[in-house]
Design a protein around this motif. Structure first.
Motif, PDB file in Angstrom:
ATOM      1  N   GLU A 120       0.799  -1.225   0.000  1.00  0.00           N
ATOM      2  CA  GLU A 120       0.000   0.000   0.000  1.00  0.00           C
ATOM      3  C   GLU A 120       0.833   1.277   0.000  1.00  0.00           C
ATOM      4  N   ASN A 121       2.146   1.153   0.184  1.00  0.00           N
ATOM      5  CA  ASN A 121       3.020   2.319   0.132  1.00  0.00           C
ATOM      6  C   ASN A 121       3.904   2.325  -1.112  1.00  0.00           C
ATOM      7  N   GLU A 122       3.584   1.436  -2.061  1.00  0.00           N
ATOM      8  CA  GLU A 122       4.359   1.363  -3.295  1.00  0.00           C
ATOM      9  C   GLU A 122       3.953   2.479  -4.262  1.00  0.00           C
ATOM     10  N   LEU A 123       4.830   2.736  -5.257  1.00  0.00           N
ATOM     11  CA  LEU A 123       4.485   3.662  -6.320  1.00  0.00           C
ATOM     12  C   LEU A 123       3.248   3.151  -7.056  1.00  0.00           C
ATOM     13  N   GLY A 124       2.422   4.061  -7.503  1.00  0.00           N
ATOM     14  CA  GLY A 124       1.219   3.670  -8.230  1.00  0.00           C
ATOM     15  C   GLY A 124      -0.013   3.551  -7.362  1.00  0.00           C
ATOM     16  N   VAL A 125       0.159   3.634  -6.050  1.00  0.00           N
ATOM     17  CA  VAL A 125      -0.988   3.627  -5.126  1.00  0.00           C
ATOM     18  C   VAL A 125      -1.466   5.068  -5.005  1.00  0.00           C
ATOM     19  N   GLN A 126      -2.525   5.388  -5.732  1.00  0.00           N
ATOM     20  CA  GLN A 126      -2.943   6.777  -5.861  1.00  0.00           C
ATOM     21  C   GLN A 126      -4.439   6.923  -5.618  1.00  0.00           C
ATOM     22  N   GLU A 127      -4.809   8.101  -5.214  1.00  0.00           N
ATOM     23  CA  GLU A 127      -6.226   8.417  -5.045  1.00  0.00           C
ATOM     24  C   GLU A 127      -6.909   8.420  -6.408  1.00  0.00           C
ATOM     25  N   PRO A 128      -8.185   8.112  -6.509  1.00  0.00           N
ATOM     26  CA  PRO A 128      -9.096   7.857  -5.382  1.00  0.00           C
ATOM     27  C   PRO A 128      -9.219   6.386  -4.968  1.00  0.00           C
ATOM     28  N   VAL A 129      -8.595   5.448  -5.712  1.00  0.00           N
ATOM     29  CA  VAL A 129      -8.839   4.023  -5.439  1.00  0.00           C
ATOM     30  C   VAL A 129      -7.809   3.409  -4.503  1.00  0.00           C
ATOM     31  N   GLY A 130      -6.681   4.107  -4.272  1.00  0.00           N
ATOM     32  CA  GLY A 130      -5.647   3.528  -3.426  1.00  0.00           C
ATOM     33  C   GLY A 130      -4.981   2.353  -4.115  1.00  0.00           C
ATOM     34  N   PHE A 131      -4.697   1.280  -3.374  1.00  0.00           N
ATOM     35  CA  PHE A 131      -4.110   0.090  -3.988  1.00  0.00           C
ATOM     36  C   PHE A 131      -5.241  -0.709  -4.625  1.00  0.00           C
TER      37      PHE A 131
END
Length: 274
Positions: free
Chosen positions: A76-87
């Motif tokens: 969940e802290n990797e690159l690509g984990v972005q709003e609005p969906v998160g991982f």
């Protein structure tokens, strides 16, 4: 079951005699009924989301933080984990929590995304700035200007030209190696363009690359479909006259921005009764 819902009856269209969304003005009535369909679709998605949220967190309005057993927390802290969906991993590829597999898939995602960004620009650029001057094949008298845009170019490029393109692909693929995710950072081949001495700025740039890569992968597939169905790289829907979906494009629920949307192909037979 108390209503006859056979094809052609009012009940088959959702009219059960309990009329609330109506109006004497046909346009206003169509607007209200279209809104009902739009809200109905949203509600179907919403209730399934609520069921999952409740089942995973133990609360109808549960916080993600309460789902402590999730294997996805490893990423969940990797690159690509972005709003609005998160991982977001609806297919469950990372459900085993295996970091090695995650890095391999991230490497593949970056590689495909970069190719698709180039491919998308390859579709757009000739339309905007035109073709290169000169000859693609002097021996065949074939100019760059003679090559159409999009899928139509496949049959026009000489076989030797495609062989050269394939050879260059192979060179790029093998010269970079396949161990980037095993020995270092996925997608890092030593050619650093998106970088910064500021860690926060570097993360922002690399996250933007992943977001743009994902958009490009969807975009190029959309362009292929548009080209294949309409016969043009920038084809108008009006040019796809053979579509069976035209039987339903004026029905209720056909709304912007997607128009008549049936990705599963339930209406591909054009059967009005169904």
């Amino acid at each position: 079951v108390s209503q006859d819902q056979s094809p052609g009856t009012p009940a088959s269209k959702g009219e059960f005699g309990f009329t609330v969304l109506t109006a004497s003005d046909p346009a206003e009535k169509a607007k209200k009924l279209s809104a009902e369909l739009a809200n109905g679709r949203l509600a179907m998605m919403a209730i399934i989301g609520m069921f999952f949220q409740d089942g995973l967190t133990g609360s109808a309005w549960g916080d993600w933080a309460a789902y402590t057993d999730s294997p996805l927390r490893a990423f969940e802290n990797e690159l690509g984990v972005q709003e609005p969906v998160g991982f977001w991993d609806p297919a469950g590829f990372t459900s085993d929590g295996d970091m090695a597999n995650f890095k391999r898939r991230r490497s593949v995602e970056l590689k495909h995304g970069r190719i698709c960004m180039l491919a998308t620009m390859g579709y757009i650029t000739p339309e905007v700035i035109g073709k290169l001057p000169g000859y693609l094949s002097p021996s065949a008298g074939l100019k760059f200007a003679d090559i159409p845009n999009g899928l139509a170019a496949i049959s026009k490029v000489p076989t030797l030209g495609w062989a050269q393109i394939a050879a260059y692909f192979g060179f790029v693929e093998f010269s970079g190696g396949f161990a980037d995710y095993k020995t270092g950072t996925p997608g890092d081949y030593g050619w650093k363009v998106l970088t910064s001495s500021d860690p926060a700025e570097k993360t922002k740039k690399l996250s933007a690359e992943i977001a743009n890569s994902r958009l490009a992968m969807v975009a190029i597939i959309g362009m292929f479909f548009q080209d294949g169905l309409t016969g043009s790289a920038w084809g108008d829907w009006a040019a796809y006259t053979d579509s069976p979906l035209r039987a339903f494009e004026n029905e209720l629920g056909v709304q912007e921005p997607v128009g008549f949307w049936d990705p599963a192909g339930f209406t591909s037979d054009g059967d009005m009764a169904n």
